[in-house]
Write an enzyme that holds these catalytic residues in place. Structure first.
Site, mmCIF file in Angstrom:
data_model
loop_
_atom_site.group_PDB
_atom_site.id
_atom_site.type_symbol
_atom_site.label_atom_id
_atom_site.label_comp_id
_atom_site.label_asym_id
_atom_site.label_seq_id
_atom_site.Cartn_x
_atom_site.Cartn_y
_atom_site.Cartn_z
ATOM 1 N N LYS A 8 -0.887 -12.285 45.096
ATOM 2 C CA LYS A 8 -1.254 -10.868 45.251
ATOM 3 C C LYS A 8 -2.652 -10.728 45.850
ATOM 4 O O LYS A 8 -2.854 -9.985 46.807
ATOM 5 C CB LYS A 8 -1.227 -10.141 43.886
ATOM 6 C CG LYS A 8 0.134 -10.121 43.227
ATOM 7 C CD LYS A 8 0.117 -9.338 41.927
ATOM 8 C CE LYS A 8 -0.779 -9.923 40.853
ATOM 9 N NZ LYS A 8 -0.388 -11.265 40.396
ATOM 10 N N ARG B 243 -0.165 -2.277 35.242
ATOM 11 C CA ARG B 243 0.379 -3.527 34.725
ATOM 12 C C ARG B 243 1.297 -3.305 33.541
ATOM 13 O O ARG B 243 1.773 -4.242 32.944
ATOM 14 C CB ARG B 243 -0.798 -4.386 34.282
ATOM 15 C CG ARG B 243 -0.693 -5.810 34.754
ATOM 16 C CD ARG B 243 -1.961 -6.485 34.288
ATOM 17 N NE ARG B 243 -1.925 -7.874 34.537
ATOM 18 C CZ ARG B 243 -2.474 -8.463 35.595
ATOM 19 N NH1 ARG B 243 -3.077 -7.759 36.517
ATOM 20 N NH2 ARG B 243 -2.409 -9.754 35.725
ATOM 21 N N ARG C 65 -5.430 -23.643 42.136
ATOM 22 C CA ARG C 65 -6.332 -22.568 42.598
ATOM 23 C C ARG C 65 -7.777 -22.842 42.217
ATOM 24 O O ARG C 65 -8.091 -23.260 41.113
ATOM 25 C CB ARG C 65 -5.905 -21.241 41.981
ATOM 26 C CG ARG C 65 -6.945 -20.135 42.250
ATOM 27 C CD ARG C 65 -6.468 -18.763 41.955
ATOM 28 N NE ARG C 65 -5.936 -18.621 40.626
ATOM 29 C CZ ARG C 65 -5.237 -17.568 40.227
ATOM 30 N NH1 ARG C 65 -4.997 -16.590 41.069
ATOM 31 N NH2 ARG C 65 -4.780 -17.498 38.994
ATOM 32 N N ARG D 287 -10.462 -20.903 37.158
ATOM 33 C CA ARG D 287 -10.578 -19.775 36.231
ATOM 34 C C ARG D 287 -10.263 -20.208 34.804
ATOM 35 O O ARG D 287 -9.376 -21.017 34.579
ATOM 36 C CB ARG D 287 -9.582 -18.673 36.641
ATOM 37 C CG ARG D 287 -10.156 -17.669 37.591
ATOM 38 C CD ARG D 287 -9.163 -16.742 38.204
ATOM 39 N NE ARG D 287 -8.179 -16.126 37.332
ATOM 40 C CZ ARG D 287 -7.287 -15.227 37.739
ATOM 41 N NH1 ARG D 287 -7.271 -14.844 39.015
ATOM 42 N NH2 ARG D 287 -6.414 -14.723 36.912
ATOM 43 N N ARG E 87 0.405 -15.673 30.045
ATOM 44 C CA ARG E 87 0.332 -14.626 31.084
ATOM 45 C C ARG E 87 1.704 -14.364 31.687
ATOM 46 O O ARG E 87 2.050 -13.229 31.999
ATOM 47 C CB ARG E 87 -0.668 -15.039 32.179
ATOM 48 C CG ARG E 87 -2.124 -14.878 31.719
ATOM 49 C CD ARG E 87 -3.084 -15.658 32.594
ATOM 50 N NE ARG E 87 -3.070 -15.254 33.974
ATOM 51 C CZ ARG E 87 -3.489 -16.024 34.981
ATOM 52 N NH1 ARG E 87 -3.956 -17.235 34.738
ATOM 53 N NH2 ARG E 87 -3.449 -15.581 36.212
HETATM 54 P P1 AP5 Z 1 -3.599 -15.637 44.326
HETATM 55 O O1 AP5 Z 1 -3.613 -14.818 45.570
HETATM 56 O O2 AP5 Z 1 -4.877 -15.908 43.632
HETATM 57 O O3 AP5 Z 1 -2.497 -15.068 43.295
HETATM 58 P P2 AP5 Z 1 -2.483 -13.751 42.414
HETATM 59 O O4 AP5 Z 1 -1.094 -13.215 42.423
HETATM 60 O O5 AP5 Z 1 -3.583 -12.832 42.800
HETATM 61 O O6 AP5 Z 1 -2.741 -14.425 41.005
HETATM 62 P P3 AP5 Z 1 -3.589 -13.990 39.755
HETATM 63 O O7 AP5 Z 1 -3.491 -15.148 38.792
HETATM 64 O O8 AP5 Z 1 -4.975 -13.559 40.162
HETATM 65 O O9 AP5 Z 1 -2.794 -12.806 39.206
HETATM 66 P P4 AP5 Z 1 -2.912 -12.210 37.831
HETATM 67 O O10 AP5 Z 1 -2.165 -10.953 38.007
HETATM 68 O O11 AP5 Z 1 -2.490 -13.077 36.713
HETATM 69 O O12 AP5 Z 1 -4.503 -12.095 37.612
HETATM 70 P P5 AP5 Z 1 -5.519 -10.878 37.621
HETATM 71 O O13 AP5 Z 1 -6.785 -11.376 38.163
HETATM 72 O O14 AP5 Z 1 -4.907 -9.656 38.189
HETATM 73 O O15 AP5 Z 1 -2.866 -17.025 44.710
HETATM 74 C C1 AP5 Z 1 -2.762 -18.071 43.763
HETATM 75 C C2 AP5 Z 1 -3.040 -19.420 44.456
HETATM 76 O O16 AP5 Z 1 -1.980 -19.680 45.378
HETATM 77 C C3 AP5 Z 1 -4.348 -19.446 45.276
HETATM 78 O O17 AP5 Z 1 -4.950 -20.686 45.141
HETATM 79 C C4 AP5 Z 1 -3.878 -19.215 46.748
HETATM 80 O O18 AP5 Z 1 -4.750 -19.861 47.671
HETATM 81 C C5 AP5 Z 1 -2.485 -19.842 46.713
HETATM 82 N N1 AP5 Z 1 -1.520 -19.145 47.584
HETATM 83 C C6 AP5 Z 1 -1.379 -17.813 47.784
HETATM 84 N N2 AP5 Z 1 -0.365 -17.558 48.644
HETATM 85 C C7 AP5 Z 1 0.169 -18.768 48.971
HETATM 86 C C8 AP5 Z 1 1.244 -19.181 49.807
HETATM 87 N N3 AP5 Z 1 2.011 -18.297 50.489
HETATM 88 N N4 AP5 Z 1 1.516 -20.500 49.904
HETATM 89 C C9 AP5 Z 1 0.760 -21.414 49.219
HETATM 90 N N5 AP5 Z 1 -0.282 -21.074 48.412
HETATM 91 C C10 AP5 Z 1 -0.575 -19.765 48.291
HETATM 92 O O19 AP5 Z 1 -5.647 -10.612 36.050
HETATM 93 C C11 AP5 Z 1 -6.274 -11.530 35.202
HETATM 94 C C12 AP5 Z 1 -6.352 -10.943 33.805
HETATM 95 O O20 AP5 Z 1 -7.145 -9.734 33.826
HETATM 96 C C13 AP5 Z 1 -5.036 -10.526 33.166
HETATM 97 O O21 AP5 Z 1 -4.358 -11.607 32.549
HETATM 98 C C14 AP5 Z 1 -5.508 -9.464 32.157
HETATM 99 O O22 AP5 Z 1 -6.056 -10.063 31.022
HETATM 100 C C15 AP5 Z 1 -6.630 -8.774 32.914
HETATM 101 N N6 AP5 Z 1 -6.145 -7.619 33.678
HETATM 102 C C16 AP5 Z 1 -6.155 -7.462 35.032
HETATM 103 N N7 AP5 Z 1 -5.621 -6.273 35.370
HETATM 104 C C17 AP5 Z 1 -5.255 -5.678 34.220
HETATM 105 C C18 AP5 Z 1 -4.620 -4.434 33.911
HETATM 106 N N8 AP5 Z 1 -4.254 -3.567 34.873
HETATM 107 N N9 AP5 Z 1 -4.391 -4.135 32.618
HETATM 108 C C19 AP5 Z 1 -4.776 -4.960 31.627
HETATM 109 N N10 AP5 Z 1 -5.351 -6.158 31.850
HETATM 110 C C20 AP5 Z 1 -5.594 -6.511 33.121
#
Ligand code: AP5
Length: 220
Positions: free
Chosen positions: A13, A88, A127, A161, A172
């Site tokens: 994402k 979310r 990552r 992370r 998660r």
């Molecule tokens: P990446 O682009 O980093 O993936 P992502 O989907 O953004 O993954 P996240 O782990 O950041 O998502 P998440 O939703 O768990 O975390 P968030 O920060 O929102 O890609 C992953 C890896 O793959 C990278 O190394 C990239 O280079 C590689 N890659 C990408 N595309 C590729 C491809 N096509 N081929 C090969 N490799 C590829 O949330 C974290 C925490 O914050 C949550 O757990 C929660 O505690 C809190 N939080 C955030 N938002 C909320 C909310 N709205 N409500 C409550 N809590 C929240």
């Protein structure tokens, strides 16, 4: 244009949001990045968020919705935005609807990034993110930095992370299935969901997303 990006942890994402936001000239709003910036600055919000994030749980709705609302009300988001990681759960989706309705605006599309679970685990395991800015994202295998351990964009130190440990990732994923997936049906009810197969090269996924937005007439 107002877009929501949905998908499991590690689906890509953040990677896609950065590229799509640049192409579409709208700000990329990631609640995860906003929380991580607060953690780096050691704010009260950051301290609160960290305890939930490290356990793989969602940060409580009240603080998350207030933070997202505040960011969406910044001047650069007047003409549109791309939301990554928000909403979310269904109550966040309802709060977003209410906010948009009160402004007389609506979402154009919800892009659902579809990736098998075993690939998500691989993507998260490799990552590495930048200490200066968590939107600078690399991968040990798929996107290696030019210089080992350093960010290509700003030279910052790359690290894993805290919530990318195996146990927390399992939690998660469980939270994603139980709390976040239901928003896909919620938005299907509004005719907004476009599923994007997110396997393959990063460029190919971006192209599929842009083509899908064009087909939906949501790229203007
Ligand atoms: P990446 O682009 O980093 O993936 P992502 O989907 O953004 O993954 P996240 O782990 O950041 O998502 P998440 O939703 O768990 O975390 P968030 O920060 O929102 O890609 C992953 C890896 O793959 C990278 O190394 C990239 O280079 C590689 N890659 C990408 N595309 C590729 C491809 N096509 N081929 C090969 N490799 C590829 O949330 C974290 C925490 O914050 C949550 O757990 C929660 O505690 C809190 N939080 C955030 N938002 C909320 C909310 N709205 N409500 C409550 N809590 C929240």
């Amino acid at each position: 244009m107002r877009i929501v990006l949905v998908g499991p942890p590690g689906a890509g994402k953040g990677t896609q949001a950065t590229r799509l936001a640049e192409k579409l000239r709208i700000p990329h709003i990631s609640t995860g990045d906003l929380f991580r910036a607060n953690i780096s600055r050691q704010t009260e919000l950051g301290k609160l968020a960290k305890s939930y994030m490290d356990a793989g749980n969602l940060v409580p709705d009240e603080v998350t919705i207030a933070m997202a609302k505040d960011r969406m009300e910044q001047p650069d988001a007047e003409g549109g935005f791309l939301l990554d990681g928000f909403p979310r759960n269904v109550s966040q989706a309802e709060a977003l609807d209410e906010l948009l309705r009160s402004e007389g605006i609506s979402l154009d599309a919800v892009l659902d990034l579809e990736v098998p679970e075993e690939e998500v685990v691989k993507r998260i395991a490799g990552r590495r993110i930048c200490r200066n800015d968590s939107s600078h994202v690399f991968h040990d295998e798929y996107r290696r930095p030019q210089q080992e351990g350093a960010c290509d964009v700003c030279g910052g130190e790359l690290y894993q992370r805290d919530d990318d440990s195996e146990d927390t990732v399992r939690k998660r994923l469980e939270v994603y299935h139980t709390q976040t997936e239901p928003i896909i049906d919620y938005y299907k009810g509004q005719g907004l969901v476009v599923t994007i197969p997110a396997m393959g090269a990063v460029d190919d996924v971006t192209r599929r997303a842009l083509e899908a937005l064009k087909r939906e007439g949501a790229d203007a």
